[in-house]
Design a protein around this motif. Structure first.
Motif, PDB file in Angstrom:
ATOM      1  N   ASP A   9      49.235  32.563  28.377  1.00  0.00           N
ATOM      2  CA  ASP A   9      47.976  33.161  28.845  1.00  0.00           C
ATOM      3  C   ASP A   9      46.803  32.673  27.998  1.00  0.00           C
ATOM      4  OD1 ASP A   9      49.428  34.539  30.699  1.00  0.00           O
ATOM      5  OD2 ASP A   9      49.496  36.412  29.547  1.00  0.00           O
ATOM      6  N   ILE A  10      45.718  32.349  28.662  1.00  0.00           N
ATOM      7  CA  ILE A  10      44.496  31.915  27.977  1.00  0.00           C
ATOM      8  C   ILE A  10      43.711  33.163  27.563  1.00  0.00           C
ATOM      9  CG2 ILE A  10      42.355  30.580  28.184  1.00  0.00           C
ATOM     10  CD1 ILE A  10      43.749  28.956  30.384  1.00  0.00           C
ATOM     11  N   PRO A  11      43.306  33.282  26.314  1.00  0.00           N
ATOM     12  CA  PRO A  11      42.612  34.505  25.845  1.00  0.00           C
ATOM     13  C   PRO A  11      41.143  34.542  26.266  1.00  0.00           C
ATOM     14  CG  PRO A  11      42.832  32.951  24.029  1.00  0.00           C
ATOM     15  CD  PRO A  11      43.564  32.334  25.204  1.00  0.00           C
ATOM     16  N   PHE A  12      40.917  34.712  27.557  1.00  0.00           N
ATOM     17  CA  PHE A  12      39.544  34.742  28.066  1.00  0.00           C
ATOM     18  C   PHE A  12      38.742  35.890  27.460  1.00  0.00           C
ATOM     19  CE2 PHE A  12      41.778  32.531  31.539  1.00  0.00           C
ATOM     20  CZ  PHE A  12      40.956  31.439  31.692  1.00  0.00           C
ATOM     21  N   ASN A 203      35.067  37.864  46.805  1.00  0.00           N
ATOM     22  CA  ASN A 203      36.434  37.497  47.162  1.00  0.00           C
ATOM     23  C   ASN A 203      37.213  37.060  45.932  1.00  0.00           C
ATOM     24  OD1 ASN A 203      38.578  36.623  49.189  1.00  0.00           O
ATOM     25  ND2 ASN A 203      38.161  34.693  48.143  1.00  0.00           N
ATOM     26  N   GLU A 204      36.582  36.265  45.079  1.00  0.00           N
ATOM     27  CA  GLU A 204      37.242  35.833  43.845  1.00  0.00           C
ATOM     28  C   GLU A 204      37.506  37.031  42.931  1.00  0.00           C
ATOM     29  OE1 GLU A 204      39.015  33.350  41.098  1.00  0.00           O
ATOM     30  OE2 GLU A 204      38.435  32.969  43.175  1.00  0.00           O
ATOM     31  N   SER A 205      36.552  37.946  42.855  1.00  0.00           N
ATOM     32  CA  SER A 205      36.738  39.139  42.028  1.00  0.00           C
ATOM     33  C   SER A 205      37.899  39.982  42.544  1.00  0.00           C
ATOM     34  CB  SER A 205      35.457  39.973  42.010  1.00  0.00           C
ATOM     35  OG  SER A 205      34.379  39.253  41.446  1.00  0.00           O
ATOM     36  N   VAL A 206      38.019  40.113  43.876  1.00  0.00           N
ATOM     37  CA  VAL A 206      39.092  40.916  44.457  1.00  0.00           C
ATOM     38  C   VAL A 206      40.453  40.325  44.117  1.00  0.00           C
ATOM     39  CG1 VAL A 206      40.176  41.545  46.648  1.00  0.00           C
ATOM     40  CG2 VAL A 206      37.742  41.938  46.317  1.00  0.00           C
ATOM     41  N   VAL A 207      40.570  38.995  44.155  1.00  0.00           N
ATOM     42  CA  VAL A 207      41.838  38.349  43.817  1.00  0.00           C
ATOM     43  C   VAL A 207      42.244  38.684  42.383  1.00  0.00           C
ATOM     44  CG1 VAL A 207      42.957  36.114  43.426  1.00  0.00           C
ATOM     45  CG2 VAL A 207      41.575  36.473  45.473  1.00  0.00           C
ATOM     46  N   ILE A 208      41.286  38.594  41.457  1.00  0.00           N
ATOM     47  CA  ILE A 208      41.584  38.896  40.052  1.00  0.00           C
ATOM     48  C   ILE A 208      41.876  40.386  39.868  1.00  0.00           C
ATOM     49  CG2 ILE A 208      40.626  38.920  37.714  1.00  0.00           C
ATOM     50  CD1 ILE A 208      39.069  36.392  38.439  1.00  0.00           C
ATOM     51  N   ILE A 228      44.353  41.551  31.595  1.00  0.00           N
ATOM     52  CA  ILE A 228      43.294  40.786  32.259  1.00  0.00           C
ATOM     53  C   ILE A 228      43.458  39.294  32.005  1.00  0.00           C
ATOM     54  CG2 ILE A 228      40.808  40.377  32.325  1.00  0.00           C
ATOM     55  CD1 ILE A 228      40.402  43.341  31.713  1.00  0.00           C
ATOM     56  N   ASP A 229      43.798  38.920  30.775  1.00  0.00           N
ATOM     57  CA  ASP A 229      44.013  37.502  30.465  1.00  0.00           C
ATOM     58  C   ASP A 229      45.125  36.920  31.335  1.00  0.00           C
ATOM     59  OD1 ASP A 229      42.025  37.385  28.563  1.00  0.00           O
ATOM     60  OD2 ASP A 229      43.363  37.798  26.878  1.00  0.00           O
ATOM     61  N   PHE A 281      34.300  35.895  33.648  1.00  0.00           N
ATOM     62  CA  PHE A 281      33.708  36.309  32.379  1.00  0.00           C
ATOM     63  C   PHE A 281      32.776  37.516  32.485  1.00  0.00           C
ATOM     64  CE2 PHE A 281      34.572  31.736  31.688  1.00  0.00           C
ATOM     65  CZ  PHE A 281      35.488  31.867  30.675  1.00  0.00           C
ATOM     66  N   VAL A 282      32.299  37.823  33.669  1.00  0.00           N
ATOM     67  CA  VAL A 282      31.372  38.943  33.815  1.00  0.00           C
ATOM     68  C   VAL A 282      32.076  40.151  34.424  1.00  0.00           C
ATOM     69  CG1 VAL A 282      29.201  39.746  34.811  1.00  0.00           C
ATOM     70  CG2 VAL A 282      29.396  37.375  34.006  1.00  0.00           C
ATOM     71  N   ALA A 283      32.617  39.995  35.641  1.00  0.00           N
ATOM     72  CA  ALA A 283      33.228  41.134  36.325  1.00  0.00           C
ATOM     73  C   ALA A 283      34.427  41.679  35.556  1.00  0.00           C
ATOM     74  CB  ALA A 283      33.641  40.718  37.741  1.00  0.00           C
ATOM     75  N   ALA A 284      35.361  40.786  35.163  1.00  0.00           N
ATOM     76  CA  ALA A 284      36.552  41.251  34.457  1.00  0.00           C
ATOM     77  C   ALA A 284      36.198  41.872  33.110  1.00  0.00           C
ATOM     78  CB  ALA A 284      37.524  40.085  34.269  1.00  0.00           C
TER      79      ALA A 284
END
Length: 317
Positions: A9-12, A203-208, A228-229, A281-284
Motif C-alpha cells: 500500500d502506498i502511504p497517501f 464517480n471517482e470519489s464513490v469508487v474510493i 484509506i491507503d 488527496f482531498v476527498a479521502a
C-alpha cells in the motif's frame, strides 16, 4: 481488469496535509483571480449579434474568423449550423455600432472573400437573455451539488458527502480560476464541461469510498489511515485505465476539434486531472479528518482480518 497490481500500500494519507496545503493555495489563487480579473463571458452571457450565413459550398471556418477579426471584432464564435454550407456567427456587442450595422459590415467582409455568402437571418441577443442564461447555469450547478450530497449521504455517510462536495467544488473553482487567469472565453459549452466534471469527479470519489467501506468490513485491525491507503492503492489500476481512456478522447477533441470545441475540451482536461487529484488527496483526506470510522459504515457483521492484498481474504464471522 488490472494492467498491474501494487503489492504494498502506498502511504497517501501520510502526506495528505502537504497535498491539501497545495490544494488550499491553488484554491485561494483561483478565487483571487475570479474576483480580480473575472470571467471572460461569451456572447451567450453578455449579449451580442447572431448571424446565420449560407454558402454555395462547404464553408472555410478559419477564413470566416479571419474576415471578421479583420474588422476589429474579437471573441467571435464561428461554427457550422446544420450543414457544412451553413455557418452560425456569434459576435459581442460593439460600442458605437448597432446590431444591424455590425451585421452589414460582417456580411460585406464575408462577400469580399466569397461572393456566394448569403445572409439567412440576423438576431440581437440582449443582455437580459444573457442574465437568464447565467442564472439558469448557477441553478443547474446548485441542483447538481445538492443532488450529489444527498446521494452520498444516503449511500455512504454524511462525512463522505461533505468530503466529496468540498473536493468537487475545489475542482470547479480551480477550473474557473484557470479561465479567469488566462481570460479564456467562458461559454455555455464550458459551463456544460464544468457540470460534467462534477459528475465525473464524484464517480471517482464513490469508487474510493466504496472500497473504504469494504475494507472497514474486511480488516478490523487496520486503522482508518491504513484502510484509506489500501483503498486508494487497490483502485489505482482502475483509475489509470478509466481516466487514461477518457483523457485520450478529450485530447482528441482538444487537438482536432477546432475552435468550437477547444475551450470545452480544455475545461474537461483540467477537470479530469484535478478530479483524480481531489478524489485521492482531498476527498479521502477530509473524510479521514472528519473522523470516519468503522461504526459509521458497518451496520452488520464484519469480516476477520486477512492479508489486504489477497482478493479472497476475509470470511464473515
Amino acid at each position: 481488469m488490472e494492467f498491474f497490481k501494487i503489492r504494498r500500500d502506498i502511504p497517501f494519507m501520510r502526506n495528505a496535509l502537504i497535498f491539501n496545503l497545495v490544494s488550499f493555495v491553488t484554491f485561494v489563487a483561483a478565487v483571487f483571480f475570479l474576483f480580480s480579473r473575472g470571467l471572460h463571458l461569451s456572447v451567450e452571457f453578455t449579449g451580442g449579434t447572431l448571424m446565420e450565413v449560407s454558402y454555395s459550398q462547404p464553408a472555410n471556418l478559419d477564413n470566416i474568423r479571419s474576415a471578421v477579426a479583420s474588422l476589429g471584432i474579437n471573441d467571435v464564435q464561428v461554427q457550422n449550423f446544420g450543414t457544412a454550407q451553413d455557418v452560425l456567427i456569434r459576435m459581442p456587442v460593439q460600442k458605437g455600432s448597432t446590431s444591424g450595422q455590425q451585421s452589414d459590415k460582417v456580411l460585406s467582409a464575408l462577400k469580399a472573400s466569397d461572393a456566394s455568402a448569403t445572409l439567412r437571418r440576423t438576431e440581437f441577443v440582449g443582455p437580459q437573455v444573457g442574465d437568464e442564461l447565467a442564472a439558469d447555469g448557477l441553478k443547474a450547478l446548485a441542483f447538481v451539488v445538492v443532488g450529489i450530497m444527498i446521494y452520498l449521504a444516503i449511500r455512504f455517510e454524511w462525512k463522505f458527502a461533505v468530503a466529496a462536495i468540498i473536493a468537487n467544488l475545489h475542482d470547479v473553482i480551480i477550473i474557473l480560476g484557470f479561465f479567469a487567469f488566462f481570460q479564456w472565453e467562458f461559454s455555455l459549452p464550458v459551463l456544460a464541461a464544468v457540470l460534467a466534471v462534477l459528475g465525473y469527479s464524484v464517480n471517482e470519489s464513490v469508487v474510493i469510498f466504496d472500497r473504504i467501506r469494504e475494507n472497514f468490513r474486511r480488516y478490523r485491525k487496520m486503522n482508518t489511515e491504513q484502510i484509506i491507503d489500501n483503498a486508494i492503492t487497490s483502485t489505482i489500476s482502475r483509475t489509470i485505465i478509466t481516466h487514461g481512456s477518457t483523457q485520450l478522447m478529450v485530447l482528441s477533441m482538444l487537438v482536432f476539434g477546432g475552435a468550437t470545441l477547444h475551450y470545452f475540451a480544455l475545461a474537461l482536461t483540467i477537470g479530469i486531472l484535478f478530479g483524480i487529484y481531489s478524489s485521492v488527496f482531498v476527498a479521502a483526506a477530509i473524510a479521514m479528518w472528519l473522523g470516519i470510522q468503522r461504526e459509521d459504515l458497518v451496520k452488520g457483521g464484519v469480516k476477520k482480518d486477512a492479508d489486504p492484498n489477497d482478493p479472497n481474504a476475509g470470511a464473515t464471522v
